[in-house]
Design a protein around this motif. Structure first.
Motif, PDB file in Angstrom:
ATOM      1  N   GLU A  47       0.816  -1.214   0.000  1.00  0.00           N
ATOM      2  CA  GLU A  47       0.000   0.000   0.000  1.00  0.00           C
ATOM      3  C   GLU A  47       0.855   1.270   0.000  1.00  0.00           C
ATOM      4  N   ARG A  48       1.988   1.249   0.680  1.00  0.00           N
ATOM      5  CA  ARG A  48       2.819   2.444   0.816  1.00  0.00           C
ATOM      6  C   ARG A  48       3.742   2.650  -0.378  1.00  0.00           C
ATOM      7  N   GLY A  49       3.846   1.631  -1.217  1.00  0.00           N
ATOM      8  CA  GLY A  49       4.706   1.751  -2.395  1.00  0.00           C
ATOM      9  C   GLY A  49       6.124   1.284  -2.187  1.00  0.00           C
ATOM     10  N   ASP A  50       6.404   0.590  -1.067  1.00  0.00           N
ATOM     11  CA  ASP A  50       7.768   0.111  -0.832  1.00  0.00           C
ATOM     12  C   ASP A  50       8.181  -0.921  -1.872  1.00  0.00           C
ATOM     13  N   PHE A  51       7.269  -1.792  -2.270  1.00  0.00           N
ATOM     14  CA  PHE A  51       7.586  -2.774  -3.303  1.00  0.00           C
ATOM     15  C   PHE A  51       7.835  -2.077  -4.640  1.00  0.00           C
ATOM     16  N   ALA A  52       6.998  -1.112  -4.973  1.00  0.00           N
ATOM     17  CA  ALA A  52       7.166  -0.402  -6.240  1.00  0.00           C
ATOM     18  C   ALA A  52       8.506   0.318  -6.282  1.00  0.00           C
ATOM     19  N   ARG A  53       8.884   0.943  -5.161  1.00  0.00           N
ATOM     20  CA  ARG A  53      10.178   1.630  -5.123  1.00  0.00           C
ATOM     21  C   ARG A  53      11.341   0.651  -5.261  1.00  0.00           C
ATOM     22  N   ALA A  54      11.119  -0.578  -4.869  1.00  0.00           N
ATOM     23  CA  ALA A  54      12.146  -1.615  -5.035  1.00  0.00           C
ATOM     24  C   ALA A  54      12.051  -2.276  -6.405  1.00  0.00           C
ATOM     25  N   ASN A  55      11.212  -1.701  -7.285  1.00  0.00           N
ATOM     26  CA  ASN A  55      11.008  -2.211  -8.639  1.00  0.00           C
ATOM     27  C   ASN A  55      10.480  -3.643  -8.638  1.00  0.00           C
ATOM     28  N   LEU A  56       9.528  -3.873  -7.755  1.00  0.00           N
ATOM     29  CA  LEU A  56       8.915  -5.184  -7.637  1.00  0.00           C
ATOM     30  C   LEU A  56       7.413  -5.099  -7.913  1.00  0.00           C
ATOM     31  N   ASP A  57       6.917  -6.077  -8.613  1.00  0.00           N
ATOM     32  CA  ASP A  57       5.479  -6.247  -8.804  1.00  0.00           C
ATOM     33  C   ASP A  57       5.095  -7.477  -7.983  1.00  0.00           C
ATOM     34  N   VAL A  58       4.559  -7.237  -6.776  1.00  0.00           N
ATOM     35  CA  VAL A  58       4.294  -8.320  -5.831  1.00  0.00           C
ATOM     36  C   VAL A  58       2.826  -8.688  -5.866  1.00  0.00           C
ATOM     37  N   ARG A  59       2.565  -9.957  -6.076  1.00  0.00           N
ATOM     38  CA  ARG A  59       1.201 -10.472  -6.091  1.00  0.00           C
ATOM     39  C   ARG A  59       0.994 -11.299  -4.828  1.00  0.00           C
ATOM     40  N   ILE A  60       0.098 -10.839  -3.976  1.00  0.00           N
ATOM     41  CA  ILE A  60      -0.152 -11.480  -2.684  1.00  0.00           C
ATOM     42  C   ILE A  60      -1.345 -12.407  -2.822  1.00  0.00           C
ATOM     43  N   GLN A  61      -1.161 -13.662  -2.437  1.00  0.00           N
ATOM     44  CA  GLN A  61      -2.225 -14.646  -2.567  1.00  0.00           C
ATOM     45  C   GLN A  61      -2.443 -15.371  -1.244  1.00  0.00           C
ATOM     46  N   ALA A  62      -3.701 -15.564  -0.881  1.00  0.00           N
ATOM     47  CA  ALA A  62      -4.056 -16.398   0.268  1.00  0.00           C
ATOM     48  C   ALA A  62      -4.294 -17.809  -0.235  1.00  0.00           C
ATOM     49  N   PRO A  63      -3.774 -18.825   0.441  1.00  0.00           N
ATOM     50  CA  PRO A  63      -3.903 -20.195  -0.051  1.00  0.00           C
ATOM     51  C   PRO A  63      -5.294 -20.771   0.176  1.00  0.00           C
ATOM     52  N   ALA A  64      -5.677 -21.700  -0.662  1.00  0.00           N
ATOM     53  CA  ALA A  64      -6.925 -22.423  -0.445  1.00  0.00           C
ATOM     54  C   ALA A  64      -6.791 -23.374   0.729  1.00  0.00           C
ATOM     55  N   ASP A  65      -5.564 -23.827   0.971  1.00  0.00           N
ATOM     56  CA  ASP A  65      -5.270 -24.773   2.040  1.00  0.00           C
ATOM     57  C   ASP A  65      -4.029 -24.267   2.774  1.00  0.00           C
ATOM     58  N   PRO A  66      -4.051 -24.147   4.102  1.00  0.00           N
ATOM     59  CA  PRO A  66      -2.869 -23.641   4.823  1.00  0.00           C
ATOM     60  C   PRO A  66      -1.644 -24.520   4.674  1.00  0.00           C
TER      61      PRO A  66
END
Length: 321
Positions: A47-66
């Protein structure tokens, strides 16, 4: 006008070309479970843009199974997984090609919890009583260690698998205690339901301390500087949320996460912020080696592997600018 156009063309010809922005490195991050305050550094970095500033495109996923994160990361179907240190040792012993590259939550969260107004005042009061748990295996080791300190054995209690309904099983009287509930969640949940609990902390009853939540990747990526940029971005986000809790809360519940704005998550947010690693890339070698020896003594693993084969500090990131 013709002379002006010629002059402009000459200036453009002499001007240095505008450098093209490098494409962002894509990373898929698989959480251990649904999004909750345990994942704050990851969400805030997004949300703050730390990943973007690190030139990263981060996709966050919650698992169907832990149980998915170690399997999918080991199969290279996710770049980074959120996992548990104590389970990492077991997974590596079973042959999964995993390595720890960072720490998310640097203290144990798991507890043995009873109702405050119930019959269990001390661990010794568990004799002949029922203890609920969610996942077989490791919990039996924890319970055995804690009971040893008061002269009891596992055979002195009855373990009951209540799946993931820990709090409801305790409140309904199905069990007299629950093992594995998090001190930053289940204790608040019980209190909100007007059934306050009392927690016994395993690390105060014989269990060696450990990192509750860690970042794992495939062993082949143990020296990938792209992953270091991810760790450094979460470090920046962690320091921000510690210094700016109110703004961080607003970021956490922004957009499609608005349904997380409830009393339980607000309490969990407050009691989790001081448990995040302020140096997530740093590795406490003694902590990991000590825990591995503990598991070996308990016959949970077959051997203590070389630490560098399953836990590392990533190399310094190469600037993406």
């Amino acid at each position: 006008m013709k002379r002006l156009l010629i002059a402009l063309a000459a200036l453009l010809a002499l001007s240095p070309p505008v450098a093209a922005q490098p494409a962002r490195d894509q990373l898929t991050v698989l959480l251990d479970w649904f999004i909750n305050p345990d994942h704050l550094p990851i969400i805030i970095a997004q949300e703050r843009g730390d990943f973007a500033r690190a030139n990263l495109d981060v996709r966050i996923q919650a698992p169907a199974d832990p149980n998915d994160p170690p399997r999918l990361v080991g199969a290279r179907r996710a770049d980074i997984g959120v996992f548990y240190q104590k389970n990492l040792h077991l997974a590596v012993d079973q042959g999964l090609p995993l390595v720890r590259v960072g720490t998310l939550v640097a203290t144990p969260l798991s507890t043995l919890t009873v109702l405050r107004d119930g019959p269990v005042r001390t661990l010794a009061d568990l004799r002949g009583r029922r203890v609920g748990y969610s996942v077989a295996g490791f919990e039996e080791v924890v319970m055995g260690v804690m009971l040893e300190g008061v002269g009891l054995r596992l055979s002195d209690i009855r373990l009951v698998n209540v799946n993931f309904g820990l709090s409801s099983a305790l409140m309904s009287g199905q069990v007299d205690a629950i093992l594995g509930g998090f001190r930053n969640f289940e204790l608040h949940q019980l209190d909100i339901e007007n059934r306050p609990g009392r927690a016994f902390f395993p690390e105060q009853y014989g269990m060696p301390a450990y990192d509750e939540l860690i970042y794992i990747t495939h062993r082949d990526r143990a020296r990938d500087p792209v992953l270091r940029r991810f760790i450094d971005a979460t470090e920046a986000a962690t320091h921000f949320l510690v210094n700016n809790p109110e703004e961080s809360w607003r970021m956490f519940i922004a957009g499609q996460r608005r349904e997380l704005d409830n009393e339980l998550n607000r309490r969990a947010f407050a009691s989790t912020a001081n448990r995040f690693s302020l140096s997530p890339g740093a590795l406490d070698r003694n902590r990991y080696e000590r825990f591995a020896r503990f598991l070996l003594d308990r016959r949970m693993i077959r051997a203590v592997p070389a630490l560098d084969t399953y836990a590392v500090e990533l190399p310094a990131a190469i600037s993406a600018r």
